[in-house]
Design an enzyme around this catalytic site. Structure first.
Site, PDB file in Angstrom:
ATOM      1  CB  CYS A 113      -3.473  16.916   4.841  1.00  0.00           C
ATOM      2  SG  CYS A 113      -4.702  15.608   4.694  1.00  0.00           S
ATOM      3  CD  GLU A 114      -9.268  18.588   0.110  1.00  0.00           C
ATOM      4  OE1 GLU A 114      -9.213  19.798  -0.160  1.00  0.00           O
ATOM      5  OE2 GLU A 114      -9.847  17.758  -0.612  1.00  0.00           O
ATOM      6  CG  HIS A 115      -8.338  14.035   2.932  1.00  0.00           C
ATOM      7  ND1 HIS A 115      -7.363  13.808   1.992  1.00  0.00           N
ATOM      8  CD2 HIS A 115      -9.487  14.249   2.245  1.00  0.00           C
ATOM      9  CE1 HIS A 115      -7.907  13.858   0.786  1.00  0.00           C
ATOM     10  NE2 HIS A 115      -9.175  14.129   0.911  1.00  0.00           N
ATOM     11  CG  HIS A 116      -5.846  13.435   8.255  1.00  0.00           C
ATOM     12  ND1 HIS A 116      -5.550  12.950   7.004  1.00  0.00           N
ATOM     13  CD2 HIS A 116      -6.403  12.408   8.946  1.00  0.00           C
ATOM     14  CE1 HIS A 116      -5.899  11.666   6.940  1.00  0.00           C
ATOM     15  NE2 HIS A 116      -6.411  11.317   8.094  1.00  0.00           N
ATOM     16  CD  GLN A 154       2.541  15.958  -2.699  1.00  0.00           C
ATOM     17  OE1 GLN A 154       2.541  15.629  -1.514  1.00  0.00           O
ATOM     18  NE2 GLN A 154       3.496  15.605  -3.535  1.00  0.00           N
ATOM     19  CG  HIS A 182       1.065  14.256   2.846  1.00  0.00           C
ATOM     20  ND1 HIS A 182      -0.153  14.612   2.311  1.00  0.00           N
ATOM     21  CD2 HIS A 182       1.961  14.391   1.845  1.00  0.00           C
ATOM     22  CE1 HIS A 182       0.005  14.932   1.037  1.00  0.00           C
ATOM     23  NE2 HIS A 182       1.280  14.809   0.722  1.00  0.00           N
ATOM     24  CB  CYS A 184      -2.256  13.198   8.120  1.00  0.00           C
ATOM     25  SG  CYS A 184      -2.022  13.476   6.377  1.00  0.00           S
TER      26      CYS A 184
HETATM   27 ZN   LIG Z   1      -4.084  13.716   5.590  1.00  0.00          ZN
END
Ligand SMILES: [Zn+2]
Length: 225
Positions: A113-116, A154, A182, A184
């Site tokens: 995941c590019e956010h976490h 995704q 995910h 996260c």
């Molecule tokens: Zn994430």
């Protein structure tokens, strides 16, 4: 104040897992450094994070971690950022004139995941209808793996896989469904271990209801060996 507000907006955007682009956002100088140079820099960054957290890097168990993580980032889990790693586009003529859809299901997805920067783990299912060109079956696994080895959203991963296969096969008739967990979401934040995320992209004839239904029915087949 403006900067703070923007930061909060971006933070909220990432927390809600909202992607902003179909293409992986890359800097124009992304490949100015060699892989070895990147590993060298990232190694120091990882050491800095660990030391800031208060860990004693002289401990035998932790000493090798910064270098190990840096190599893993550059060569493995984010290796798909480098276009040189893209699977070669070898295709074959559809000599046996197979005209129905071909489905490759349960392709394992390991992404991040590019956010976490936490793992996304799941299955991808791909289908295409040949218009004269076919690809080796493992090619589909390789394409999934290449795009998965990036910081990802995704939805974007699903679209990138379809676009790549459309280009390789010279047809719009390609579809992909991904069902993934995910970490996260499963292991932190809301901590919902049961939930998974389904995304789909249907190109060409797969936009047609019956064709789409056929593909989804094949995915549901529980084949035992
Ligand atoms: Zn994430």
């Amino acid at each position: 104040m403006k900067i703070d507000k923007n930061f909060e907006d971006f933070d909220a955007l990432g927390n809600e897992h909202i992607g902003t682009s179909q293409n992986t956002p890359m800097r124009s100088d992304a490949f100015r450094l060699t892989n070895d140079e990147k590993i060298d820099i990232i190694k120091d960054d990882v050491r800095h994070i660990m030391e800031t957290l208060g860990l004693d890097l002289s401990d035998d168990s932790l000493q090798g971690t910064p270098n190990r993580v840096a190599k893993m980032f550059v060569n493995e889990i984010f290796g798909g950022l480098n276009p040189d790693k893209k699977p070669s586009a070898s295709t074959f003529d559809n000599k046996y004139k197979y005209g129905e859809m071909l489905v490759e299901k349960n392709i394992t997805v390991y992404s991040t995941c590019e956010h976490h920067l936490l793992p996304i783990v799941g299955k991808a299912h791909i289908a295409y209808i040949s218009n004269g060109t076919v690809v080796g079956l493992s090619k589909m696994n390789r394409i999934v793996d290449y795009y998965a080895k990036r910081p990802q959203v995704q939805e974007r991963l699903t679209i990138q896989i379809v676009k790549e296969l459309q280009e390789v096969l010279g047809t719009k008739d390609v579809a992909c469904v991904i069902d993934a967990k995910h970490l996260c979401v499963n292991s932190r934040g809301i901590r919902d271990i049961e939930s998974s995320t389904v995304t789909s992209e249907f190109g060409g004839r797969f936009k047609d209801k019956a064709t789409r239904r056929e593909f989804l029915d094949y995915i549901k087949l529980d084949t035992k060996f």
